[in-house]
Design an enzyme around this catalytic site. Structure first.
Site, short mmCIF file in Angstrom:
data_model
loop_
_atom_site.label_atom_id
_atom_site.label_comp_id
_atom_site.label_asym_id
_atom_site.label_seq_id
_atom_site.Cartn_x
_atom_site.Cartn_y
_atom_site.Cartn_z
N HIS A 67 0.83 -1.20 0.00
CA HIS A 67 0.00 0.00 0.00
C HIS A 67 0.87 1.26 0.00
CE1 HIS A 67 -2.23 3.11 2.38
NE2 HIS A 67 -3.14 2.86 1.45
N GLU A 70 2.24 1.80 -3.37
CA GLU A 70 1.19 2.36 -4.23
C GLU A 70 1.14 3.88 -4.09
OE1 GLU A 70 -2.74 3.86 -3.31
OE2 GLU A 70 -3.03 1.72 -2.86
N HIS A 71 1.17 4.36 -2.86
CA HIS A 71 1.16 5.82 -2.64
C HIS A 71 2.39 6.49 -3.26
CE1 HIS A 71 -1.89 6.96 0.63
NE2 HIS A 71 -2.27 5.81 0.12
N GLU A 142 -4.23 8.09 7.68
CA GLU A 142 -5.19 7.20 7.02
C GLU A 142 -5.52 6.00 7.93
OE1 GLU A 142 -3.89 6.01 3.10
OE2 GLU A 142 -5.58 4.66 2.81
#
Lengths: 433, 419
Positions: A67, A70-71, A142
């Site tokens: 993840h 991905e960012h 987040e």
């Protein structure tokens, strides 16, 4: 370019595996204004132990790397890919699941330019120390946001019951502690191992001409060199197939308004490979629909007796290496809910045997639902199964439903529903709330 | 094309081959009234749950399954000064099915059944259905507390608006819900059926003449169409209205409301779209770039513009200790815009993005329907070309002028710090 015809739906799918291994699917849609493109790698949060490219030993990476990567992939040395999409009237986004990471855009203005931006930013990584440190702050927020999200806690609570020792029990984004450990080297190791074109597929649909689009993609790919790779070696997470590791019951008290209860079933049976896997998945989807949808006898009884309300839901998730079902609701009587749902599951065969009228009605419903979702470019592209079901598309699903028999559904159900695979999770309001 | 079926009742059909489904909506429109909001929400749920011919949810669901998984739902919406109770039916176009059944006819019959023959006896809704729906709506209202982002947005709306009907959530309030009886709701239902403006909207691969024939069979009597002003306007406050609230949450919420007296498709409207896009309405907006990307203060920070109520709201999710820092960054972004500090790039990108989202909405049956209804309320539609022309004509100064019209009015803060 291979052409797959779907005459029942007036659709044609164009597909080709490029020389570098990238699998491309193109589905033109007449009358549409926008183009949607999604580039997916067969790599997600579960892949936290593997042999990095050009190394020989298994290595572990911190939870949440997929993840995080991905960012960070959007950020380049002198620009951000988001900005580039923005200059050409596109919306861009990305998401990471347990087994996939996808990058996507949607545009009504410059499809070629935006396709180039998508392919270029995903295929040209640039990671550095400073930006990684900053990202830790953003992702930390987040993760915290999800901590306040009771539905998210509820969802993971069940996964932690079913897969206590498995990375499925860990948030896809990782934890504040685990992401603190992520290094530039981790990102590059994961990137070079999993982002090779051979491990990826591109699906483009909307207002496009297939041949022209395929040529754009080929031109773009021809400019790039990729190292040859051998098969990816992942340490597939240990999955206790006896079901002995399952936590049968857990409860959490939170500052919430109403009790929530869930019954989960861990898939201990073997899912067949390829298209057969899709058939298996759709049989279980059908089984759950017959048992729990609002056309079922049980639903009406539980609803009328106030055991469930409109929040009642059921789902079946099947990805690379795992599958499970969960049935949940807000309820004033969590014990009764769990007791009744388990009883329904255990008696599935008796409840459904010979119920051909209900089964044929359900077929109509599920076929209709598939056709409804064909209106959405996002649904068409996002539901593309890639390697998992050997390239099955949304259009193939209708045929699977059409051919299904009730007996096949019940047989699949007997394999899937096992009493040792069942677990219960509840979230109850704190006393005095 | 809109055709008047009877006084106060019209039909609009948009034939298209773009989609594989047909969408039919019957909208009941009335002037917004604070006393009716909760009743309308409950009415939507009661009508959706059961009717004389389909007395249980199971019977309703089975009927929809027979029509190949047709979708049916009744929603409520507040738009400026009107309230819309919208009965929407969605079904697959027969040409994609093995057996060609008369789904359009079935769809109208189903809607007629739900609207005109609800499950009621002696002038009262069926008690069991009513009580269940009432209880479930109450539960829903309670669970909103668990969705902090929504909770904060509703709290901001409550302190910002002076009019009771604008303060209320669109699903109503618990206080009002408690008082509704099966008889009161039935009385209200008969009033709606008699008085509300009726708009029937159909889109899909359909025959206009068949639609008109089916619409005429709906037994709505003559009535008056809504004739008031659609837009809500309130005097601006001299002093900013602030409210702080504490709850044991990990993440705090800081939401702000601004007045912006520029209304849908009126003077300055297209410039206001550009303004909101640059400020916080789009992924690359000033708020996103500065609050989230540069300062790493929030996971989300965005603005939205309600052109029927003349207001802009900002929503953020932050750590409580960063409240003042976040507030400063937000007001600096707005001040920058008022001072003309907008780059050519921001200006161009925002226009591209607005155009993209406008065109993209044309690819969704639900958005098309919503746009159709808005056009009906406005008594005017705007073609794709006109819309693009208007957007292109917006210049830099227009956007600065809109920015200068915004005025901070209310601030709501949900404290996440555990004390």
């Amino acid at each position: 370019m291979e052409i797959v015809q779907y005459p029942q739906f007036d659709e044609k799918l164009y597909r080709e595996k490029l020389d570098n291994g990238l699998e491309v699917n193109i589905l033109p849609r007449s009358g549409y204004h926008k183009t949607y493109g999604i580039l997916t790698t067969d790599y997600g949060s579960l892949d936290n132990k593997f042999v990095p490219l050009n190394k020989s030993k298994m290595e572990c990476v911190p939870d949440g790397v997929a993840h995080f990567l991905e960012h960070k992939l959007f950020e380049k040395k002198d620009h951000d890919a988001f900005d580039l999409f923005g200059h050409y009237g596109a919306d861009a986004n990305a998401f990471t699941s347990f087994t996939n990471t996808s990058y996507l855009f949607s545009t009504a203005s410059y499809p070629q330019k935006n396709l180039d931006i998508l392919l270029d930013f995903v295929q040209e990584p640039y990671f550095n120390e400073k930006s990684i440190e900053k990202e830790k702050g953003i992702i930390g927020q987040e993760i915290k946001m999800y901590e306040d999200d009771i539905d998210w806690r509820f969802y993971f609570g069940m996964l932690q019951n079913l897969y206590p020792e498995h990375p499925l029990s860990i948030d896809i984004a990782g934890t504040v502690e685990s992401i603190a450990k992520i290094t530039v080297q981790n990102l590059y190791d994961c990137y070079w191992t999993f982002y090779h074109p051979q491990n990826m597929n591109l699906f483009v649909t909307g207002a496009i001409e297939p041949k022209e689009t395929m040529n754009w993609i080929k031109e773009n790919q021809a400019k790039k060199q990729f190292m040859p790779i051998s098969d990816i070696k992942r340490a597939n997470p240990e999955n206790d197939e006896s079901g002995q590791d399952i936590i049968p019951y857990r409860m959490l008290e939170l500052d919430t308004q109403r009790p929530k209860a869930a019954v989960g079933i861990k898939g201990l049976d073997q899912v067949p490979a390829g298209r057969e896997g899709l058939i298996y998945k759709m049989r279980i989807d059908m089984l759950l629909w017959l048992l729990f949808s609002d056309t079922s006898v049980s639903y009406l009884r539980l609803y009328n007796e106030g055991v469930i309300d409109d929040s009642f839901d059921f789902m079946f998730q099947l990805e690379r290496g795992f599958h499970y079902a969960s049935i949940n609701s807000d309820t004033d009587d969590p014990q009764r809910f769990c007791h009744d749902i388990i009883a329904i599951l255990e008696n599935a065969d008796q409840l459904l045997k010979g119920q051909y009228t209900q089964f044929n009605l359900a077929k109509k419903e599920l076929i209709g639902r598939q056709i409804h979702s064909m209106n959405s470019l996002e649904s068409i592209a996002n539901q593309y199964s890639g390697r998992l079901f050997n390239g099955a598309t949304i259009f193939d699903r209708v045929a699977v439903i059409q051919e299904m028999t009730l007996e096949e559904v019940l047989t699949a159900g007997k394999e899937f529903i096992r009493s040792e695979a069942v677990s219960v999770y509840q979230i109850l309001p704190k006393e005095g709330n | 094309m809109r055709t008047e079926i009877r006084s106060g009742m019209s039909l609009t059909v948009t034939p298209t081959e773009q989609f594989k489904t047909t969408r039919i909506a019957i909208a009941l429109i009335e002037p917004l009234n604070s006393k009716a909001i909760t009743k309308r929400m409950l009415l939507a749920n009661v009508l959706e749950a059961a009717s004389e011919l389909f007395p249980t949810q199971k019977a309703v669901a089975e009927e929809l399954s027979k029509m190949y998984g047709a979708g049916f739902g009744i929603t409520v919406e507040r738009r400026g000064n009107v309230h819309i109770l919208n009965c929407v039916f969605d079904c697959v176009n027969e040409r994609y099915l093995a057996d060609k059944e008369g789904l359009l006819k079935g769809a109208f019959a189903f809607l007629k059944q739900c609207i005109f023959e609800p499950l009621a006896f002696n002038g009262e809704f069926d008690h069991a259905t009513f009580e269940r729906q009432k209880k479930n709506l109450g539960f829903y209202m309670q669970t909103v507390r668990d969705d902090k982002q929504l909770y904060a947005a509703l709290a901001l709306q409550k302190i910002h608006f002076s009019d009771e009907a604008q303060k209320s959530p669109s699903f109503g309030t618990y206080e009002q819900l408690e008082k509704i009886t099966p008889k009161a709701l039935y009385d209200y239902y008969t009033e709606c059926i008699r008085k509300d403006q009726i708009e029937v909207v159909v889109s899909g691969n359909v025959d206009k003449i068949e639609c008109e024939k089916l619409a005429r069979e709906l037994p709505f009597t003559k009535r008056q169409a809504f004739s008031g002003t659609l837009f809500y306007n309130q005097n601006s406050r001299l002093k900013v209205n602030e409210k702080d609230e504490h709850q044991p949450v990990v993440q705090g919420k800081l939401d702000l409301a601004y007045s912006l007296p520029v209304y849908y498709r009126e003077n300055g409207y297209y410039a206001a779209l550009v303004f909101n896009g640059i400020f916080g309405g789009l992924p690359l907006s000033k708020l996103f770039m500065n609050v989230r990307e540069k300062a790493s203060l929030a996971y989300y920070a965005n603005s939205s513009y309600d052109s029927f109520r003349g207001f802009v709201s900002v929503q953020t999710g932050i750590q409580a200790k960063d409240k003042n820092a976040t507030r400063e960054i937000i007001s600096k972004q707005l001040d920058d815009m008022k001072n003309g500090e907008i780059t050519q790039q921001e200006f161009r990108d925002t226009k591209e993005a607005l155009q993209n989202s406008f065109l993209s909405r044309l690819d969704s049956p639900a958005n098309n329907l919503e746009q159709n209804l808005v056009n009906i309320l406005m008594k005017k539609s705007v073609s794709v070309q006109e819309w693009q022309k208007e957007l292109n004509a917006v210049n830099f100064e227009d956007v600065v002028e809109v920015a200068r019209k915004t005025e901070l009015q209310s601030i709501y803060f949900l404290d996440g710090e555990v004390s």
